[in-house]
Structures are given as C-alpha cells and as structure tokens.
Design a protein around this motif. Structure first.
Motif, short mmCIF file in Angstrom:
data_model
loop_
_atom_site.label_atom_id
_atom_site.label_comp_id
_atom_site.label_asym_id
_atom_site.label_seq_id
_atom_site.Cartn_x
_atom_site.Cartn_y
_atom_site.Cartn_z
N SER A 140 39.21 29.61 40.58
CA SER A 140 39.69 28.92 41.78
C SER A 140 40.93 28.11 41.42
N LYS A 141 41.80 27.91 42.39
CA LYS A 141 42.97 27.05 42.17
C LYS A 141 42.55 25.62 41.88
N ASN A 142 41.38 25.23 42.37
CA ASN A 142 40.87 23.87 42.15
C ASN A 142 40.23 23.69 40.78
N SER A 143 40.13 24.74 39.99
CA SER A 143 39.44 24.66 38.69
C SER A 143 40.25 23.93 37.62
N ARG A 144 41.52 23.67 37.88
CA ARG A 144 42.43 23.02 36.93
C ARG A 144 42.69 23.88 35.70
N LEU A 145 42.36 25.16 35.78
CA LEU A 145 42.67 26.10 34.70
C LEU A 145 43.99 26.80 35.04
N THR A 146 44.61 27.39 34.04
CA THR A 146 45.83 28.16 34.28
C THR A 146 45.49 29.63 34.41
N PHE A 147 46.40 30.39 35.00
CA PHE A 147 46.16 31.81 35.25
C PHE A 147 45.88 32.59 33.97
N ASP A 148 46.37 32.13 32.83
CA ASP A 148 46.20 32.87 31.58
C ASP A 148 45.07 32.31 30.70
N HIS A 149 44.24 31.43 31.26
CA HIS A 149 43.10 30.90 30.53
C HIS A 149 42.11 32.04 30.27
N PRO A 150 41.48 32.09 29.10
CA PRO A 150 40.55 33.19 28.78
C PRO A 150 39.41 33.37 29.79
N ARG A 151 39.00 32.29 30.44
CA ARG A 151 37.91 32.42 31.42
C ARG A 151 38.38 32.99 32.76
N CYS A 152 39.67 33.04 32.97
CA CYS A 152 40.22 33.50 34.25
C CYS A 152 40.55 34.99 34.19
N HIS A 153 39.52 35.80 34.07
CA HIS A 153 39.75 37.24 34.03
C HIS A 153 39.93 37.78 35.45
N LEU A 154 40.51 38.96 35.53
CA LEU A 154 40.81 39.57 36.82
C LEU A 154 39.54 39.98 37.54
N ARG A 155 39.55 39.85 38.85
CA ARG A 155 38.41 40.29 39.66
C ARG A 155 38.30 41.81 39.57
N THR A 156 37.07 42.29 39.54
CA THR A 156 36.86 43.73 39.47
C THR A 156 36.57 44.33 40.84
N LYS A 157 36.32 43.50 41.81
CA LYS A 157 36.00 43.99 43.15
C LYS A 157 37.20 44.67 43.78
N LYS A 158 36.92 45.66 44.61
CA LYS A 158 38.00 46.35 45.31
C LYS A 158 38.67 45.45 46.34
N THR A 159 38.00 44.37 46.72
CA THR A 159 38.56 43.46 47.73
C THR A 159 39.52 42.44 47.12
N ALA A 160 39.69 42.47 45.80
CA ALA A 160 40.59 41.52 45.14
C ALA A 160 42.02 41.73 45.65
N LYS A 161 42.70 40.65 45.94
CA LYS A 161 44.09 40.71 46.41
C LYS A 161 45.00 41.13 45.27
N LYS A 162 45.99 41.98 45.60
CA LYS A 162 46.96 42.46 44.62
C LYS A 162 48.35 42.31 45.20
#
Length: 162
Positions: free
Chosen positions: A75-97
C-alpha cells in the motif's frame, strides 16, 4: 606523485561534471509516479530502457526513459518504497499495469524536474487538481482532422486532458 595527483584531479572533474545517472533517474521517476497514480498500491518496475541521455547546457542534461510498471502488494500508506523486497508484484490478473515515459532534467548533477506520463494508469495532475487518463490524451494526439470541425474537437479534448 604527479601521476597520483592527476588521477585524483581527473576523478574530481568527472564526479563534479554533473553527468546524470540513469539509475537515479528511473528511481526518481518511479517515486513521482507512485505519488501521482490514483491506485492505492505502489507500482513496481517490470521493464526499463534508457531512450536518450543528452546535454542541454553547460551543466545540464536530460535523461529520457521508457518503462513498464505493475501494481505491487504494498500500500502507498505502508511507508515502504516500490523496490523494497516485501513489495513484490501482484500476480492477479486484475493488477493494474502501465507503460510509462519520463524525462528527468539534471542540473549540476542534481535532479531539478521530472515529467512522467503513463498509458494504462490514471494519474492525478497537481497543476489542474484533476485526475486524468493517459488513454484519452493519446487518443487525442492520434486523431487527424479529415473533415471540417474535427481539429476543434481534438483541441477541446487536449484542453480537458492536458
């Protein structure tokens, strides 16, 4: 001893030349993208390319990038950055691209401006205070004026979108 001093001088000149870093430009572009997207999750990079790096003045450069992004699980509210190891890409087909282009302007080795434009993602335009969809602006740019009055409609769409 003279050789050593020459090497140090050369390193300092190269370090202070203001030459841009494409890696830093991509990171800055992603940080801005994640601030302006309407989705509640951070986006992560799925592909990238440096299109051009060129000098625009004595100490200024532009870096043009193209990259693809996908929504992450963070989440944007998580205070993590996009390249943080825990911020992996969503696997769902509904993920925005999205497919994005950015221009990062450097002056004296520092980033002074970042312009990011994405297809497939809705972004918030801080200047106008409205949400916009890149699909609309791309559609307007592709339209031609085959008949009378069509050019006016394209200008109206551009005014609304951009």
């Amino acid at each position: 001893m003279k050789s050593f001093l020459l090497v140090i001088a050369a390193v300092q000149i190269l370090h202070c030349s203001g030459a841009p870093s494409p890696k830093a430009a991509l990171r800055a572009s992603m940080m801005k993208l994640n601030k302006i997207t309407r989705i509640p999750s951070l986006c992560g990079i799925t592909g990238r390319a440096v299109k051009d790096v060129y000098r625009t003045g004595k100490m200024s450069y532009n870096v043009d990038l193209a990259f693809t992004v996908k929504e992450t699980v963070c989440s944007k509210n998580s205070r993590l950055t996009f390249d943080h190891p825990r911020c992996h890409l969503r696997t769902k087909k509904t993920a925005k691209k999205g497919f994005c282009k950015s221009r990062v302007e450097y002056f004296a080795g520092k980033i002074v401006d970042i312009d990011v434009e994405c297809r497939g993602l809705r972004t918030f335009d801080r200047r106008s205070g409205s949400f916009e969809s890149s699909e609309n602006s791309i559609e307007a740019k592709i339209m031609r004026a085959p008949r009378r009055g069509a050019y006016r409609r394209v200008k109206q769409v551009r005014r609304i979108v951009g």
